[in-house]
Design an enzyme around this catalytic site. Structure first.
Site, mmCIF file in Angstrom:
data_model
loop_
_atom_site.group_PDB
_atom_site.id
_atom_site.type_symbol
_atom_site.label_atom_id
_atom_site.label_comp_id
_atom_site.label_asym_id
_atom_site.label_seq_id
_atom_site.Cartn_x
_atom_site.Cartn_y
_atom_site.Cartn_z
ATOM 1 C CB CYS A 45 -0.916 0.013 1.224
ATOM 2 S SG CYS A 45 -2.077 -1.355 1.277
HETATM 3 C C1 BEZ Z 1 0.433 -4.580 1.818
HETATM 4 O O1 BEZ Z 1 0.014 -3.485 1.434
HETATM 5 O O2 BEZ Z 1 1.621 -4.871 1.778
HETATM 6 C C2 BEZ Z 1 -0.554 -5.594 2.325
HETATM 7 C C3 BEZ Z 1 -1.720 -5.209 2.980
HETATM 8 C C4 BEZ Z 1 -2.575 -6.155 3.473
HETATM 9 C C5 BEZ Z 1 -2.307 -7.482 3.290
HETATM 10 C C6 BEZ Z 1 -1.159 -7.878 2.613
HETATM 11 C C7 BEZ Z 1 -0.271 -6.927 2.133
#
Ligand code: BEZ
Length: 211
Positions: A45
């Site tokens: 994210c």
């Molecule tokens: C991420 O943004 O890295 C992420 C967020 C939630 C679950 C898995 C990865």
């Protein structure tokens, strides 16, 4: 029921990192992108919101407003934005909705419990000036999206809203377009004065009309 292309984008009022917004009023008569991310302070994210920050001027040029959302609260968003700016070398210049009660997430069916418990998946909604949904995408948490592809789709959507063309596979702005099947051969010279070529009666190309 899930939202479908051509449906009106549901309106809502929400708190964001840039104050309270009424979605339809905030959109005005331009285009919009609403995109969800699963969680603040997570790695994928962080890269996504940084990439969107760097592309924000490209979206502005196309009269597209950008709006992010997750179910995290406002103070979390505000702290995380500092991390995004620091680690991604950007300035996040678009609002992020804080949706801890999941009102907007549920309205847009962004929570897919069989994939991700209690968080939004990576959804994208492109909204046209008529407030109708022009594109939806749903990606899993494990895969960051390609925001260059969103710009490419916007270019296609804005072009095909004004001209009787469609865009072929992997098309990019400036490349030849396909004349839509509804256009008769007799109409082609007046609609597409730059010329055209016929590969098959159903496969007719013309230079991009608005270039
Ligand atoms: C991420 O943004 O890295 C992420 C967020 C939630 C679950 C898995 C990865």
């Amino acid at each position: 029921m899930a939202l479908r292309l051509g449906d009106e984008a549901p309106n809502f009022t929400a708190e964001t990192t840039e104050g309270s917004i009424n979605f339809h009023e905030w959109l005005g008569d331009g285009w919009g992108i609403l995109f969800s991310h699963p969680k603040d302070y997570t790695p994928v994210c962080t890269t996504e919101l940084g990439a969107m920050a760097k592309l924000n001027d490209e979206f502005k040029k196309r009269n597209v407003k950008v709006l992010a959302i997750s179910v995290d609260p406002l103070d979390s968003h505000k702290g995380w934005v500092n991390d995004i700016n620091e680690t991604q070398g950007c300035t996040v210049g678009y609002p992020i909705i804080a949706d801890p009660e999941k009102k907007v997430a549920n309205l847009y069916d962004m929570i897919h419990p069989n994939a991700l418990d209690n968080m939004t998946v990576r959804s994208v909604f492109v909204i046209g000036p008529d407030k109708k949904l022009k594109l939806t995408l749903t990606y899993p948490a494990s895969c960051g999206r390609n925001f260059d592809e969103l710009l490419r789709v916007i270019d296609s959507l804005q072009l095909t809203a004004k001209h009787k063309v469609a865009t072929p596979v992997n098309w990019k702005d400036g490349e030849d377009c396909i004349i839509t099947p509804a256009v008769t051969d007799a109409e082609i010279p007046s609609l597409f004065p730059k010329g055209h070529r016929v590969v098959k009666p159903y496969l007719r190309y013309t230079p991009q009309p608005n270039k």
